[in-house]
Design an enzyme around this catalytic site. Sequence first.
Site, mmCIF file in Angstrom:
data_model
loop_
_atom_site.group_PDB
_atom_site.id
_atom_site.type_symbol
_atom_site.label_atom_id
_atom_site.label_comp_id
_atom_site.label_asym_id
_atom_site.label_seq_id
_atom_site.Cartn_x
_atom_site.Cartn_y
_atom_site.Cartn_z
ATOM 1 N N TYR A 186 60.279 -23.521 -36.013
ATOM 2 C CA TYR A 186 60.497 -22.128 -35.568
ATOM 3 C C TYR A 186 61.519 -22.083 -34.428
ATOM 4 O O TYR A 186 62.502 -21.340 -34.481
ATOM 5 C CB TYR A 186 59.158 -21.525 -35.131
ATOM 6 C CG TYR A 186 59.312 -20.249 -34.353
ATOM 7 C CD1 TYR A 186 59.748 -19.092 -34.984
ATOM 8 C CD2 TYR A 186 59.042 -20.203 -32.979
ATOM 9 C CE1 TYR A 186 59.919 -17.913 -34.257
ATOM 10 C CE2 TYR A 186 59.207 -19.037 -32.258
ATOM 11 C CZ TYR A 186 59.653 -17.890 -32.902
ATOM 12 O OH TYR A 186 59.823 -16.739 -32.190
ATOM 13 N N THR A 231 63.431 -17.303 -28.111
ATOM 14 C CA THR A 231 62.103 -17.772 -27.731
ATOM 15 C C THR A 231 62.162 -18.935 -26.747
ATOM 16 O O THR A 231 63.136 -19.714 -26.759
ATOM 17 C CB THR A 231 61.351 -18.239 -29.004
ATOM 18 O OG1 THR A 231 60.155 -18.914 -28.622
ATOM 19 C CG2 THR A 231 62.174 -19.207 -29.836
#
Length: 323
Positions: free
Chosen positions: A140, A116
């Site tokens: 995250y 990501t």
Amino acid sequence: MHVVVAGGAGYIGSIVVRTLLREKYTVTVLDDLSHGNVWSLPKAARFVEGDIADPSAVQLAIHGEAHALMHFAAKIDVAESMRDPALYHSANVDKSLLLLSQIQMARVRYVVFSSTAAVYDPNTLQPLKEDAALEPVSVYGRTKLIVESALTELAKAGSLSYVALRYFNAAGASLEDGLGEAHPHETHLIPLTMRAVTTGSPLTIFGSDYPTPDGTCIRDYIDVRDLASAHLQALRYLERGGVSTAFNVGRGEGTSVRELLAMIEAVAGKPIPQAMGSRRQGDPSSLVADVQNIKRDLGWVARHSLQDTVESAWRWHTRSTSS
Ligand code: UDP
């Protein structure tokens, strides 16, 4: 050649599964259906319902021999990761390490990992290059970076080679496959906007005081069909003997929340009920990819315009709500 797709019943994974099948790979989906959708599984793929941390489920998926693992299975809600870091470390790191130890034992050579843009320090110069500072602001992002590091170490040890694809904002639908964005608990801008248009309940814009031209956050929205082809090209790169590395996957162009809403309004032909809200915790003002490396090494370029992406999302969303 057999590819195990962990998390292959999810939004991006399910479209990648179709792409692999079209290219004549044999595909096994390993998914516990905690976030994925059973209806997104094609008949042409084997399916093992199970946890990536369960060695017997992983071995069942590998079925004696697998050429590659594509690993999509993860929790992806940034706000939830800030509220419950232990949950994210357990789901995204611990389970991934157990999965990787199983595939190492089975001598699976190639891994394509869903990473990501959240691994970067968002305060560095944009567009972000792969060698920009890696300093995630969210739990995250941190969990994804830890798995990237583990992959780097496994590659150095000669166990496997990998590509980590650092997604910017995945968007749109594959109408050909009848698949689009349908998370059980929706937090993403495009599906929430579609919902606002169809239900009339307003979309909240999270912050209008960012240091951007119109005050709203800028993101790099990448079509999920282009994202799927990046996975295929990453696998082919590994098959050619490409060195283990990470690539950004974006269009390389930023779009603000207001600009995106204006596009959706034009496509829908209806106004979007909207309300101005405060900033959401952990949202950087701007995230835009530099995509030179993936173009150079994989020969990958984004083929879909943002207009095309928004149209696909609208058509998929209105079709699925009316069926
Ligand atoms: N956003 C918003 N309202 C919403 C959901 C998102 O204004 O209800 C904004 C969010 O602040 C961010 C952009 O839309 O700037 C994209 O958010 P999303 O959750 O889709 O993806 P993220 O960038 O967090 O991965």
